[in-house]
Design a protein around this motif. Sequence first.
Motif, mmCIF file in Angstrom:
data_model
loop_
_atom_site.group_PDB
_atom_site.id
_atom_site.type_symbol
_atom_site.label_atom_id
_atom_site.label_comp_id
_atom_site.label_asym_id
_atom_site.label_seq_id
_atom_site.Cartn_x
_atom_site.Cartn_y
_atom_site.Cartn_z
ATOM 1 N N VAL A 291 -50.681 -30.809 42.824
ATOM 2 C CA VAL A 291 -50.061 -31.295 44.215
ATOM 3 C C VAL A 291 -50.374 -30.178 45.199
ATOM 4 C CG1 VAL A 291 -48.104 -32.250 42.704
ATOM 5 C CG2 VAL A 291 -47.881 -29.918 43.695
ATOM 6 N N ASP A 292 -50.097 -30.824 46.434
ATOM 7 C CA ASP A 292 -50.442 -30.063 47.777
ATOM 8 C C ASP A 292 -49.343 -29.107 47.768
ATOM 9 O OD1 ASP A 292 -52.510 -31.780 48.483
ATOM 10 O OD2 ASP A 292 -50.980 -33.287 49.456
ATOM 11 N N ASN A 293 -49.811 -27.881 48.335
ATOM 12 C CA ASN A 293 -48.855 -26.824 48.774
ATOM 13 C C ASN A 293 -48.563 -26.987 49.989
ATOM 14 O OD1 ASN A 293 -47.770 -24.296 49.001
ATOM 15 N ND2 ASN A 293 -49.712 -23.036 48.868
ATOM 16 N N TYR A 294 -47.602 -27.821 50.034
ATOM 17 C CA TYR A 294 -46.948 -28.256 51.468
ATOM 18 C C TYR A 294 -45.429 -28.520 51.213
ATOM 19 C CZ TYR A 294 -45.746 -30.583 55.673
ATOM 20 O OH TYR A 294 -44.978 -30.958 56.949
ATOM 21 N N PRO A 295 -44.572 -27.816 51.869
ATOM 22 C CA PRO A 295 -44.932 -26.963 53.045
ATOM 23 C C PRO A 295 -45.633 -25.576 52.319
ATOM 24 C CG PRO A 295 -42.595 -26.553 52.655
ATOM 25 C CD PRO A 295 -42.932 -27.884 51.739
ATOM 26 N N THR B 131 -41.798 -21.349 42.304
ATOM 27 C CA THR B 131 -41.160 -20.896 40.995
ATOM 28 C C THR B 131 -39.781 -21.276 41.187
ATOM 29 O OG1 THR B 131 -42.949 -19.357 40.430
ATOM 30 C CG2 THR B 131 -40.866 -19.338 39.033
ATOM 31 N N ASP B 132 -39.242 -20.356 42.228
ATOM 32 C CA ASP B 132 -37.708 -21.137 42.475
ATOM 33 C C ASP B 132 -37.386 -22.480 42.815
ATOM 34 O OD1 ASP B 132 -34.937 -19.878 42.768
ATOM 35 O OD2 ASP B 132 -35.392 -20.381 45.145
ATOM 36 N N ALA B 133 -38.449 -23.081 43.551
ATOM 37 C CA ALA B 133 -38.075 -24.546 43.963
ATOM 38 C C ALA B 133 -38.236 -25.337 42.522
ATOM 39 C CB ALA B 133 -39.166 -24.870 45.074
ATOM 40 N N MET B 134 -39.036 -24.848 41.664
ATOM 41 C CA MET B 134 -39.175 -25.790 40.511
ATOM 42 C C MET B 134 -37.988 -25.492 39.723
ATOM 43 S SD MET B 134 -40.989 -27.643 38.337
ATOM 44 C CE MET B 134 -42.559 -27.603 38.908
ATOM 45 N N LYS B 135 -37.564 -24.424 39.519
ATOM 46 C CA LYS B 135 -36.401 -23.950 38.755
ATOM 47 C C LYS B 135 -35.117 -24.772 39.389
ATOM 48 C CE LYS B 135 -33.157 -20.087 37.286
ATOM 49 N NZ LYS B 135 -32.037 -20.447 38.022
ATOM 50 N N ARG B 136 -34.726 -24.841 40.557
ATOM 51 C CA ARG B 136 -33.638 -25.402 41.268
ATOM 52 C C ARG B 136 -33.726 -26.961 41.119
ATOM 53 N NH1 ARG B 136 -30.920 -22.335 45.354
ATOM 54 N NH2 ARG B 136 -31.668 -20.189 45.264
ATOM 55 N N GLY C 265 -53.945 -21.361 47.429
ATOM 56 C CA GLY C 265 -54.348 -22.050 48.597
ATOM 57 C C GLY C 265 -53.495 -23.314 49.198
ATOM 58 N N GLU C 266 -54.500 -24.012 49.331
ATOM 59 C CA GLU C 266 -53.718 -25.454 49.877
ATOM 60 C C GLU C 266 -53.060 -26.625 48.660
ATOM 61 O OE1 GLU C 266 -53.266 -26.523 53.030
ATOM 62 O OE2 GLU C 266 -54.304 -24.559 53.602
ATOM 63 N N ARG C 267 -53.198 -25.897 47.433
ATOM 64 C CA ARG C 267 -52.990 -26.563 46.177
ATOM 65 C C ARG C 267 -52.146 -25.882 45.387
ATOM 66 N NH1 ARG C 267 -57.950 -27.180 42.463
ATOM 67 N NH2 ARG C 267 -58.904 -25.103 42.840
ATOM 68 N N ILE C 268 -51.111 -26.587 44.405
ATOM 69 C CA ILE C 268 -50.350 -26.059 43.239
ATOM 70 C C ILE C 268 -50.899 -26.825 42.171
ATOM 71 C CG2 ILE C 268 -47.997 -25.784 42.606
ATOM 72 C CD1 ILE C 268 -47.162 -26.330 45.366
ATOM 73 N N VAL C 269 -51.224 -25.825 41.346
ATOM 74 C CA VAL C 269 -51.679 -26.658 39.876
ATOM 75 C C VAL C 269 -50.512 -26.171 38.791
ATOM 76 C CG1 VAL C 269 -53.301 -26.282 37.824
ATOM 77 C CG2 VAL C 269 -54.015 -26.039 40.375
ATOM 78 N N LEU C 270 -49.908 -27.269 38.260
ATOM 79 C CA LEU C 270 -48.889 -27.329 37.343
ATOM 80 C C LEU C 270 -49.462 -27.613 36.006
ATOM 81 C CD1 LEU C 270 -46.240 -29.532 39.390
ATOM 82 C CD2 LEU C 270 -46.228 -26.962 39.304
ATOM 83 N N VAL C 271 -49.223 -26.695 35.093
ATOM 84 C CA VAL C 271 -49.662 -27.074 33.480
ATOM 85 C C VAL C 271 -48.330 -27.179 32.636
ATOM 86 C CG1 VAL C 271 -51.062 -26.064 31.672
ATOM 87 C CG2 VAL C 271 -51.732 -25.476 34.019
ATOM 88 N N GLU C 272 -48.296 -28.521 32.382
ATOM 89 C CA GLU C 272 -47.033 -28.836 31.683
ATOM 90 C C GLU C 272 -47.072 -28.899 30.147
ATOM 91 O OE1 GLU C 272 -45.487 -31.468 35.414
ATOM 92 O OE2 GLU C 272 -47.010 -32.468 34.061
ATOM 93 N N ALA C 273 -46.095 -28.253 29.419
ATOM 94 C CA ALA C 273 -46.300 -28.434 28.152
ATOM 95 C C ALA C 273 -44.742 -29.259 27.623
ATOM 96 C CB ALA C 273 -46.441 -27.335 27.106
ATOM 97 N N ALA C 274 -44.664 -30.232 26.532
ATOM 98 C CA ALA C 274 -43.590 -30.611 26.054
ATOM 99 C C ALA C 274 -43.566 -30.829 24.676
ATOM 100 C CB ALA C 274 -43.130 -31.818 27.048
ATOM 101 N N GLY C 275 -42.349 -30.880 24.175
ATOM 102 C CA GLY C 275 -42.187 -31.361 22.559
ATOM 103 C C GLY C 275 -41.099 -31.269 22.057
ATOM 104 N N PRO C 276 -40.498 -31.670 21.037
ATOM 105 C CA PRO C 276 -39.278 -31.366 20.317
ATOM 106 C C PRO C 276 -39.457 -29.796 20.070
ATOM 107 C CG PRO C 276 -40.437 -33.413 19.352
ATOM 108 C CD PRO C 276 -41.312 -32.531 20.317
#
Length: 150
Positions: free
Chosen positions: A53-57, A65-70, A117-128
């Motif tokens: 995703v875009d690093n915006y703002p 990290t704090d924004a994702m948690k909240r 820089g201008e982007r945020i990379v999210l690596v997502e893992a999920a499962g039971p």
Amino acid sequence: MRMIVASLLAFAWLGCSSAPYRMTPPEAFKRFEDTREFKLITADGVMLKAREVDNYPRADLPFWTDAMKRHLEARGYAHSATTCFKTTRGLDGCTLDFLLPRGAEDWVMSETVFVAGERIVLVEAAGPFPRYARVKDELAKAMLTFDLGE
């Protein structure tokens, strides 16, 4: 000449068929081969994928990290742990683990955040929960090898 053109086209296709990210995959995970996306899965259904995703703002890793948690806590996810680290390539990242009910099961959703820089990379893992618990250490080791592929 036809052989050279065919070889070049094959190499171009292979270059387009992979995601820009690199990581030594955890042993239990296998890559989806029919997609350009960075997606892996275990035989028992623990999923792993990366997106951007875009690093915006524009902000730094601690902010996001704090924004994702909240954001996820506000949606009912229970935060269980945050681990920040540096990859072998020197990229700073933070992994946030959350617990959530899904039907009759408890699930783990893990979000690893990298800011580049201008982007945020999210690596997502999920499962039971019990399935995720079996691969959690493997995932943490693999995250240390994550690279943006630039």
